[in-house]
Design a protein around this motif. Structure first.
Motif, PDB file in Angstrom:
ATOM      1  N   GLY A 183       0.791  -1.226   0.000  1.00 23.91           N
ATOM      2  CA  GLY A 183       0.000   0.000   0.000  1.00 23.91           C
ATOM      3  C   GLY A 183       0.820   1.272   0.000  1.00 23.91           C
ATOM      4  N   VAL A 184       1.851   1.327  -0.864  1.00 21.28           N
ATOM      5  CA  VAL A 184       2.738   2.496  -0.867  1.00 21.28           C
ATOM      6  C   VAL A 184       2.128   3.704  -1.579  1.00 21.28           C
ATOM      7  CG1 VAL A 184       4.797   1.051  -0.722  1.00 21.28           C
ATOM      8  CG2 VAL A 184       3.948   1.759  -2.974  1.00 21.28           C
ATOM      9  N   GLY A 185       0.950   3.542  -2.165  1.00 22.56           N
ATOM     10  CA  GLY A 185       0.319   4.638  -2.897  1.00 22.56           C
ATOM     11  C   GLY A 185      -0.376   5.654  -2.015  1.00 22.56           C
ATOM     12  N   SER A 186      -0.506   5.372  -0.723  1.00 23.11           N
ATOM     13  CA  SER A 186      -1.167   6.299   0.192  1.00 23.11           C
ATOM     14  C   SER A 186      -0.903   5.876   1.624  1.00 23.11           C
ATOM     15  CB  SER A 186      -2.691   6.335  -0.061  1.00 23.11           C
ATOM     16  OG  SER A 186      -3.263   5.076   0.197  1.00 23.11           O
ATOM     17  N   GLY A 187      -1.302   6.746   2.544  1.00 23.70           N
ATOM     18  CA  GLY A 187      -1.299   6.409   3.956  1.00 23.70           C
ATOM     19  C   GLY A 187       0.059   6.037   4.526  1.00 23.70           C
ATOM     20  N   THR A 188       0.024   5.185   5.542  1.00 20.80           N
ATOM     21  CA  THR A 188       1.244   4.805   6.247  1.00 20.80           C
ATOM     22  C   THR A 188       2.231   4.104   5.327  1.00 20.80           C
ATOM     23  OG1 THR A 188      -0.011   4.596   8.315  1.00 20.80           O
ATOM     24  CG2 THR A 188       2.152   3.546   8.235  1.00 20.80           C
ATOM     25  N   GLY A 189       1.734   3.308   4.384  1.00 20.75           N
ATOM     26  CA  GLY A 189       2.623   2.620   3.458  1.00 20.75           C
ATOM     27  C   GLY A 189       3.462   3.594   2.647  1.00 20.75           C
ATOM     28  N   GLN A 190       2.872   4.728   2.278  1.00 22.63           N
ATOM     29  CA  GLN A 190       3.572   5.748   1.495  1.00 22.63           C
ATOM     30  C   GLN A 190       4.738   6.336   2.282  1.00 22.63           C
ATOM     31  OE1 GLN A 190       1.541   9.632   0.392  1.00 22.63           O
ATOM     32  NE2 GLN A 190       1.383   8.538  -1.557  1.00 22.63           N
ATOM     33  N   TRP A 191       4.527   6.554   3.573  1.00 23.46           N
ATOM     34  CA  TRP A 191       5.596   7.039   4.442  1.00 23.46           C
ATOM     35  C   TRP A 191       6.649   5.954   4.670  1.00 23.46           C
ATOM     36  CZ3 TRP A 191       5.810  11.813   7.181  1.00 23.46           C
ATOM     37  CH2 TRP A 191       4.681  12.628   7.066  1.00 23.46           C
ATOM     38  N   THR A 192       6.176   4.726   4.917  1.00 26.47           N
ATOM     39  CA  THR A 192       7.084   3.655   5.324  1.00 26.47           C
ATOM     40  C   THR A 192       8.075   3.296   4.229  1.00 26.47           C
ATOM     41  OG1 THR A 192       5.348   2.762   6.769  1.00 26.47           O
ATOM     42  CG2 THR A 192       7.201   1.322   6.267  1.00 26.47           C
ATOM     43  N   SER A 193       7.604   3.216   2.994  1.00 33.25           N
ATOM     44  CA  SER A 193       8.505   2.851   1.909  1.00 33.25           C
ATOM     45  C   SER A 193       9.624   3.879   1.765  1.00 33.25           C
ATOM     46  CB  SER A 193       7.734   2.711   0.592  1.00 33.25           C
ATOM     47  OG  SER A 193       7.012   3.896   0.281  1.00 33.25           O
ATOM     48  N   GLN A 194       9.282   5.162   1.896  1.00 27.39           N
ATOM     49  CA  GLN A 194      10.296   6.207   1.782  1.00 27.39           C
ATOM     50  C   GLN A 194      11.299   6.149   2.927  1.00 27.39           C
ATOM     51  OE1 GLN A 194       8.701  10.199   0.310  1.00 27.39           O
ATOM     52  NE2 GLN A 194       6.785   9.173   0.899  1.00 27.39           N
ATOM     53  N   VAL A 335      11.164  15.840   6.475  1.00 28.46           N
ATOM     54  CA  VAL A 335      10.187  16.566   5.658  1.00 28.46           C
ATOM     55  C   VAL A 335      10.761  17.909   5.224  1.00 28.46           C
ATOM     56  CG1 VAL A 335       7.943  17.727   5.679  1.00 28.46           C
ATOM     57  CG2 VAL A 335       8.158  15.417   6.621  1.00 28.46           C
ATOM     58  N   LYS A 336      11.340  18.635   6.180  1.00 27.98           N
ATOM     59  CA  LYS A 336      11.872  19.964   5.863  1.00 27.98           C
ATOM     60  C   LYS A 336      13.054  19.888   4.898  1.00 27.98           C
ATOM     61  CE  LYS A 336      12.234  21.340  10.206  1.00 27.98           C
ATOM     62  NZ  LYS A 336      12.513  22.263  11.340  1.00 27.98           N
ATOM     63  N   GLU A 337      13.807  18.796   4.962  1.00 25.56           N
ATOM     64  CA  GLU A 337      14.953  18.628   4.067  1.00 25.56           C
ATOM     65  C   GLU A 337      14.557  18.076   2.703  1.00 25.56           C
ATOM     66  OE1 GLU A 337      17.611  16.142   6.257  1.00 25.56           O
ATOM     67  OE2 GLU A 337      18.425  17.798   7.466  1.00 25.56           O
ATOM     68  N   GLY A 338      13.280  17.794   2.516  1.00 30.43           N
ATOM     69  CA  GLY A 338      12.805  17.288   1.232  1.00 30.43           C
ATOM     70  C   GLY A 338      13.101  15.823   0.998  1.00 30.43           C
ATOM     71  N   LYS A 339      13.418  15.082   2.056  1.00 27.15           N
ATOM     72  CA  LYS A 339      13.727  13.664   1.914  1.00 27.15           C
ATOM     73  C   LYS A 339      12.473  12.795   1.902  1.00 27.15           C
ATOM     74  CE  LYS A 339      18.312  13.994   4.017  1.00 27.15           C
ATOM     75  NZ  LYS A 339      19.185  13.569   5.148  1.00 27.15           N
ATOM     76  N   LEU A 340      11.351  13.379   2.292  1.00 30.25           N
ATOM     77  CA  LEU A 340      10.073  12.663   2.276  1.00 30.25           C
ATOM     78  C   LEU A 340       9.090  13.430   1.400  1.00 30.25           C
ATOM     79  CD1 LEU A 340       9.645  11.726   6.051  1.00 30.25           C
ATOM     80  CD2 LEU A 340      10.354  10.202   4.197  1.00 30.25           C
ATOM     81  N   ASN A 341       8.401  12.717   0.539  1.00 28.52           N
ATOM     82  CA  ASN A 341       7.367  13.305  -0.317  1.00 28.52           C
ATOM     83  C   ASN A 341       6.031  13.197   0.402  1.00 28.52           C
ATOM     84  OD1 ASN A 341       5.956  14.277  -2.596  1.00 28.52           O
ATOM     85  ND2 ASN A 341       5.552  12.172  -3.256  1.00 28.52           N
ATOM     86  N   ILE A 342       5.540  14.307   0.934  1.00 28.86           N
ATOM     87  CA  ILE A 342       4.321  14.302   1.733  1.00 28.86           C
ATOM     88  C   ILE A 342       3.151  14.811   0.893  1.00 28.86           C
ATOM     89  CG2 ILE A 342       3.198  15.133   3.831  1.00 28.86           C
ATOM     90  CD1 ILE A 342       5.705  13.251   4.100  1.00 28.86           C
ATOM     91  N   VAL A 343       2.076  14.048   0.882  1.00 27.43           N
ATOM     92  CA  VAL A 343       0.895  14.404   0.095  1.00 27.43           C
ATOM     93  C   VAL A 343      -0.291  14.641   1.028  1.00 27.43           C
ATOM     94  CG1 VAL A 343      -0.715  13.672  -1.696  1.00 27.43           C
ATOM     95  CG2 VAL A 343       1.703  13.032  -1.862  1.00 27.43           C
ATOM     96  N   ILE A 344      -0.794  15.870   1.054  1.00 28.90           N
ATOM     97  CA  ILE A 344      -2.068  16.149   1.727  1.00 28.90           C
ATOM     98  C   ILE A 344      -3.137  15.988   0.651  1.00 28.90           C
ATOM     99  CG2 ILE A 344      -3.431  17.789   3.054  1.00 28.90           C
ATOM    100  CD1 ILE A 344      -0.878  16.913   4.458  1.00 28.90           C
ATOM    101  N   ASP A 345      -3.856  14.893   0.714  1.00 24.51           N
ATOM    102  CA  ASP A 345      -4.756  14.523  -0.381  1.00 24.51           C
ATOM    103  C   ASP A 345      -6.060  15.309  -0.357  1.00 24.51           C
ATOM    104  OD1 ASP A 345      -5.710  12.907  -2.575  1.00 24.51           O
ATOM    105  OD2 ASP A 345      -6.949  11.862  -1.110  1.00 24.51           O
ATOM    106  N   ARG A 346      -6.782  15.256   0.760  1.00 27.55           N
ATOM    107  CA  ARG A 346      -8.086  15.920   0.847  1.00 27.55           C
ATOM    108  C   ARG A 346      -8.268  16.510   2.240  1.00 27.55           C
ATOM    109  NH1 ARG A 346     -12.447  13.996  -2.308  1.00 27.55           N
ATOM    110  NH2 ARG A 346     -13.721  15.457  -1.111  1.00 27.55           N
ATOM    111  N   VAL A 347      -8.991  17.618   2.286  1.00 23.78           N
ATOM    112  CA  VAL A 347      -9.394  18.228   3.550  1.00 23.78           C
ATOM    113  C   VAL A 347     -10.910  18.362   3.537  1.00 23.78           C
ATOM    114  CG1 VAL A 347      -9.225  20.220   5.078  1.00 23.78           C
ATOM    115  CG2 VAL A 347      -7.216  19.489   3.757  1.00 23.78           C
ATOM    116  N   PHE A 348     -11.564  17.700   4.484  1.00 23.66           N
ATOM    117  CA  PHE A 348     -13.018  17.768   4.634  1.00 23.66           C
ATOM    118  C   PHE A 348     -13.346  18.646   5.841  1.00 23.66           C
ATOM    119  CE2 PHE A 348     -12.305  13.795   2.422  1.00 23.66           C
ATOM    120  CZ  PHE A 348     -13.395  13.640   1.577  1.00 23.66           C
ATOM    121  N   ASP A 349     -14.461  19.357   5.790  1.00 23.81           N
ATOM    122  CA  ASP A 349     -14.965  20.014   6.992  1.00 23.81           C
ATOM    123  C   ASP A 349     -15.425  18.939   7.972  1.00 23.81           C
ATOM    124  OD1 ASP A 349     -14.512  22.559   6.006  1.00 23.81           O
ATOM    125  OD2 ASP A 349     -16.524  22.719   5.127  1.00 23.81           O
TER     126      ASP A 349
END
Length: 373
Positions: A183-194, A335-349
């Motif tokens: 599940g590297v396309g989203s969520g925790t898997g996306q962080w973990t693979s990086q 994150v600040k050094e650009g070593k992780l690609n962080i995606v904020i996908d959606r924001v709901f009220d």
């Protein structure tokens, strides 16, 4: 009496105004807030956006946080559904961030260095609300040069990925070893693979076709050496793991040796695959239940590869404040050094919470999902 209490609060506020401490219990007494309450577990229909007493019960060693955003995580759906039982009724959510509005009135305490007005993120129950009472030792200061949405995204998923990649398999997987992350396309898997890539591992990732437009770009964005693309599973939060022979591909990639570390947040639909992909003396880490809980199986299943298995949870890897801050510092820095690609996908009220849960559970998310207060 109320008059005596009011005078005491005025005297206290005047005396300690230079320390910017206010009495949260007094300021919030009798007021209401918007929150998402679960009175009986079930589907998204049990999520009630309603007025609720504010704040949660004031007690020593807690801060009152005025939330800006709450993070949406799969564990929220487990609490909502009853997979992870909680005493009802309860305010949902366990990740949020905002500004400290109140601190305990024990004037001899330094409150771990926090003061009213500080920006903080946290992992604590009751984040789907305008205000949350948070233990002081669960608060993490937000760096001055980081926005709140990114900081919240770093908490549950970022900290989980940190311990999965750096602690759980320490001494078993070494630099240059192959690891499999689902599940590297989203969520925790996306962080973990990086983060596994940052540890020097060679990463095989899996993701659904709907989350990849270009495989080479996806490999780089997800931190993978190899990427297995699966068919979408309609109406599910995870891919169709029967659509590709994953174990055969893993053995091809690893020259028949398998993976020293397998990080599996899918659960019931993938544990058999995980067992087949293990290298000698490899570790199978089952940390999630996206497709359902892993059923009991005989320990002898681990014998062919002299393998290990663990079922960890985040709280045991941020068991002390020192450990929490150390992991958070690493994640913020990367994150600040650009070593992780962080995606904020959606924001709901917050009032769209049902739609947000449906979006997550239907597999639409390609990154972090937040609720705006």
């Amino acid at each position: 009496s109320f008059t005596i209490r009011f005078r005491q609060v005025l005297k206290y506020t005047y005396k300690y105004t230079t320390r910017s401490i206010i009495t949260a219990e007094f300021l919030r007494q009798g007021r209401m807030m918007k929150a998402v309450v679960v009175e009986a577990t079930g589907g998204v229909e049990v999520l009630q956006y309603k007025d609720h007493e504010a704040p949660p019960q004031f007690s020593p060693q807690k801060a009152l946080v005025k939330n800006e955003y709450a993070g949406l995580n799969f564990i929220d759906t487990y609490h909502r559904s009853g997979l992870y039982p909680r005493e009802s009724p309860f305010i949902l959510g366990q990740e949020g961030g905002g500004v400290i509005e109140g601190l305990p009135n024990d004037v001899d305490s330094d409150h771990l260095g926090f003061k009213v007005g500080d920006r903080v993120v946290y992992g604590a129950f009751g984040s789907y609300a305008e205000y949350t009472s948070v233990p002081l030792d669960k608060l993490v200061p937000v760096p001055d040069d980081m926005d709140m949405k990114t900081a919240i995204a770093c908490m549950t998923q970022g900290l989980t990925a940190h311990y999965l990649s750096s602690s759980v398999g320490a001494g078993i997987a070494k630099e240059g070893d192959w690891v499999l992350v689902y599940g590297v396309g989203s969520g925790t898997g996306q962080w973990t693979s990086q983060m596994c890539k940052l540890q020097g591992y060679k990463v095989i990732g899996t993701t659904s076709k709907g989350k990849v437009s270009d495989i080479n770009n996806a490999k780089s964005a997800f931190g993978c050496n190899e990427l297995i693309i699966l068919e979408n599973a309609t109406g599910k939060s995870y891919a169709d793991y029967t659509s590709v022979d994953i174990s055969s591909k893993v053995m091809d990639f690893t020259d028949g040796k398998g993976c020293k570390l397998i990080i599996d947040g899918i659960g019931k639909d993938t544990y058999e695959i995980s067992l087949q992909c293990l290298a000698k003396r490899g570790l199978f880490v089952s940390f999630g239940n996206a497709s359902g809980a892993v059923p009991a199986f005989p320990v002898l299943r681990l014998l062919p590869q002299s393998a290990y298995m663990t079922r960890p949870k985040l709280n045991d890897y941020v068991a002390t404040r020192e450990e929490l801050l150390e992991r958070a510092k690493d994640v913020f820095t990367w994150v600040k050094e650009g070593k992780l690609n962080i995606v904020i996908d959606r924001v709901f009220d917050l009032e769209q919470v049902r739609a947000a849960h449906e979006y997550l559970e239907n597999g639409g998310a390609k990154g972090k999902v937040l609720l705006k207060l």
